[in-house]
Scaffold this motif. Sequence first.
Motif, short mmCIF file in Angstrom:
data_model
loop_
_atom_site.label_atom_id
_atom_site.label_comp_id
_atom_site.label_asym_id
_atom_site.label_seq_id
_atom_site.Cartn_x
_atom_site.Cartn_y
_atom_site.Cartn_z
N PRO A 91 0.83 -1.21 0.00
CA PRO A 91 0.00 0.00 0.00
C PRO A 91 0.86 1.26 0.00
O PRO A 91 2.02 1.24 0.40
N ALA A 92 0.26 2.35 -0.46
CA ALA A 92 0.97 3.63 -0.44
C ALA A 92 1.01 4.22 0.97
O ALA A 92 1.87 5.04 1.28
N ARG A 93 0.11 3.76 1.85
CA ARG A 93 0.05 4.26 3.22
C ARG A 93 0.31 3.11 4.19
O ARG A 93 -0.23 2.01 4.02
N GLU A 94 1.13 3.36 5.22
CA GLU A 94 1.49 2.31 6.16
C GLU A 94 0.28 1.79 6.94
O GLU A 94 0.30 0.67 7.44
N SER A 95 -0.76 2.60 7.07
CA SER A 95 -1.93 2.19 7.84
C SER A 95 -2.76 1.13 7.11
O SER A 95 -3.62 0.48 7.71
N GLU A 96 -2.54 0.96 5.81
CA GLU A 96 -3.32 0.01 5.03
C GLU A 96 -2.60 -1.33 4.94
O GLU A 96 -1.37 -1.41 5.05
N ALA A 97 -3.36 -2.39 4.70
CA ALA A 97 -2.81 -3.74 4.60
C ALA A 97 -2.40 -4.02 3.16
O ALA A 97 -2.96 -3.45 2.22
N PRO A 98 -1.42 -4.89 2.96
CA PRO A 98 -1.05 -5.27 1.59
C PRO A 98 -2.14 -6.14 0.98
O PRO A 98 -3.01 -6.67 1.67
N LEU A 99 -2.08 -6.29 -0.34
CA LEU A 99 -3.04 -7.13 -1.04
C LEU A 99 -2.28 -8.26 -1.73
O LEU A 99 -1.31 -8.02 -2.45
N PHE A 100 -2.70 -9.50 -1.49
CA PHE A 100 -2.11 -10.67 -2.12
C PHE A 100 -3.04 -11.15 -3.24
O PHE A 100 -4.26 -11.18 -3.07
N GLY A 101 -2.46 -11.50 -4.38
CA GLY A 101 -3.26 -11.97 -5.50
C GLY A 101 -2.61 -13.16 -6.17
O GLY A 101 -1.38 -13.22 -6.30
N TRP A 102 -3.41 -14.13 -6.61
CA TRP A 102 -2.93 -15.32 -7.30
C TRP A 102 -4.05 -15.90 -8.14
O TRP A 102 -5.22 -15.57 -7.98
N ARG A 103 -3.69 -16.77 -9.06
CA ARG A 103 -4.68 -17.40 -9.93
C ARG A 103 -4.99 -18.80 -9.42
O ARG A 103 -4.07 -19.56 -9.08
N ASP A 104 -6.26 -19.13 -9.38
CA ASP A 104 -6.71 -20.47 -9.01
C ASP A 104 -7.62 -20.98 -10.13
O ASP A 104 -8.73 -20.50 -10.31
N ARG A 105 -7.06 -21.92 -10.92
CA ARG A 105 -7.78 -22.46 -12.08
C ARG A 105 -8.19 -21.34 -13.05
O ARG A 105 -9.30 -21.32 -13.59
N GLY A 106 -7.29 -20.41 -13.24
CA GLY A 106 -7.52 -19.33 -14.19
C GLY A 106 -8.29 -18.15 -13.65
O GLY A 106 -8.45 -17.15 -14.35
N THR A 107 -8.76 -18.24 -12.40
CA THR A 107 -9.52 -17.15 -11.80
C THR A 107 -8.68 -16.45 -10.73
O THR A 107 -8.02 -17.11 -9.92
N TRP A 108 -8.71 -15.14 -10.73
CA TRP A 108 -7.94 -14.37 -9.75
C TRP A 108 -8.58 -14.49 -8.37
O TRP A 108 -9.80 -14.36 -8.22
N GLU A 109 -7.73 -14.72 -7.36
CA GLU A 109 -8.14 -14.73 -5.96
C GLU A 109 -7.34 -13.68 -5.22
O GLU A 109 -6.17 -13.41 -5.54
#
Length: 389
Positions: free
Chosen positions: A9-27
């Motif tokens: 995140p651009a701000r320390e107060s926010e949480a990061p976002l994790f992303g990955w593909r599961d059977r071709g669909t983004w999670e």
Amino acid sequence: MAELFVLFPARESEAPLFGWRDRGTWEFADTMPPAFEAGSGATVAFVPGTAVTRHRVEIVARKPSEVRQTALFAIEDDVAEPVEALHIALGRPEATPSRDVLICSAADMAGWIASLSAWGLQDADIVTTHSLLAPGVDAFEGADEFLFRANGRAFALDRDAPQDLVRTLAPAPATDVHGDRLAELLGVPPSGPGAPTREAWLITLAEAFEAAEAGQVISLRQGAYAIRRQMNFSAVGRWRAIGALAAAACVLWLADVWMETAAYKSQTTELRNETLKIVNDAVPSANGNVSAALNTLRQQQQVAGVMLRPTIASAALYEALEPTTDAEIRSVRFDASTGNLVALVLFENFADADAIGDRLEANGLAVELGEARQSGGRVLGEFRIGAAS
């Protein structure tokens, strides 16, 4: 290809976002996905472009140890922090001395790596967002930032920046703008959609990273923050047959290396004896003393005002190699058009190249280091030795 992507995140107060593909669909998830906790699969982390600046500098240094330091001091007047507190990442070399470099705070870099290590992702690559701005795009609206390209250089602004500042720093005219809100701020029609949500922004960055050519995107994992690769033998038990074949191939390779090394040593001995004979024939009064012969020949050269003789250069090379353990000469040739002696030398590591070059320069010679590459477990480097100007 990466299997897991992380958006810081651009701000320390926010949480990061994790992303990955599961059977071709983004999670997506705001916490480390359990399936990746063992560190399986490649990971790429995207950091805010507002935390990284891009510069174009002239780098004429050739020694690897000098390139990074030269680049740092080249941008000293363009940054507010002292260069000792900055981290620099170099773009790939080009035909001209000009080179792209990325600059960020060393404290930010250490913080990103600390977070990745806490998640078990210490080998993750780190890329800034504006390194992935598509060619030809003037402006792009991301989740927390606007990306721009002006005068061939990409940069980022906070999405909440004042409208006047956005219009002032945006390229003029901006013809290819992606994102409704950004296009409205700039007073132009949008050329395409932006990525105003964090999920859409992560997908956009991931797809741009995967589509980029090798070496096109500058990784921030350089210098002190480079990825240290370690071999993992945890799955050897399941690959016994392949392991046996690999072991046999390794034995054959080691045998080949041993024979090649023996041949190099024999060639080195022959070249050394031949050089000593040349030195004795050229300067009999030196009685085989290379240093004395060099001094005599150097004085004769200065008086005659001629280019460096190959006998001087070859003798100096052997003298410079003497303190370097297991250094071996693979080939030596004299370039009559330039008056330089070109030698290919095999040594243990890249640091030896600088040490050999320094000893040659201490003897009053000009040294230019050419290409160097890994050869087995050692380094093969090129030295061009000429008369000092």
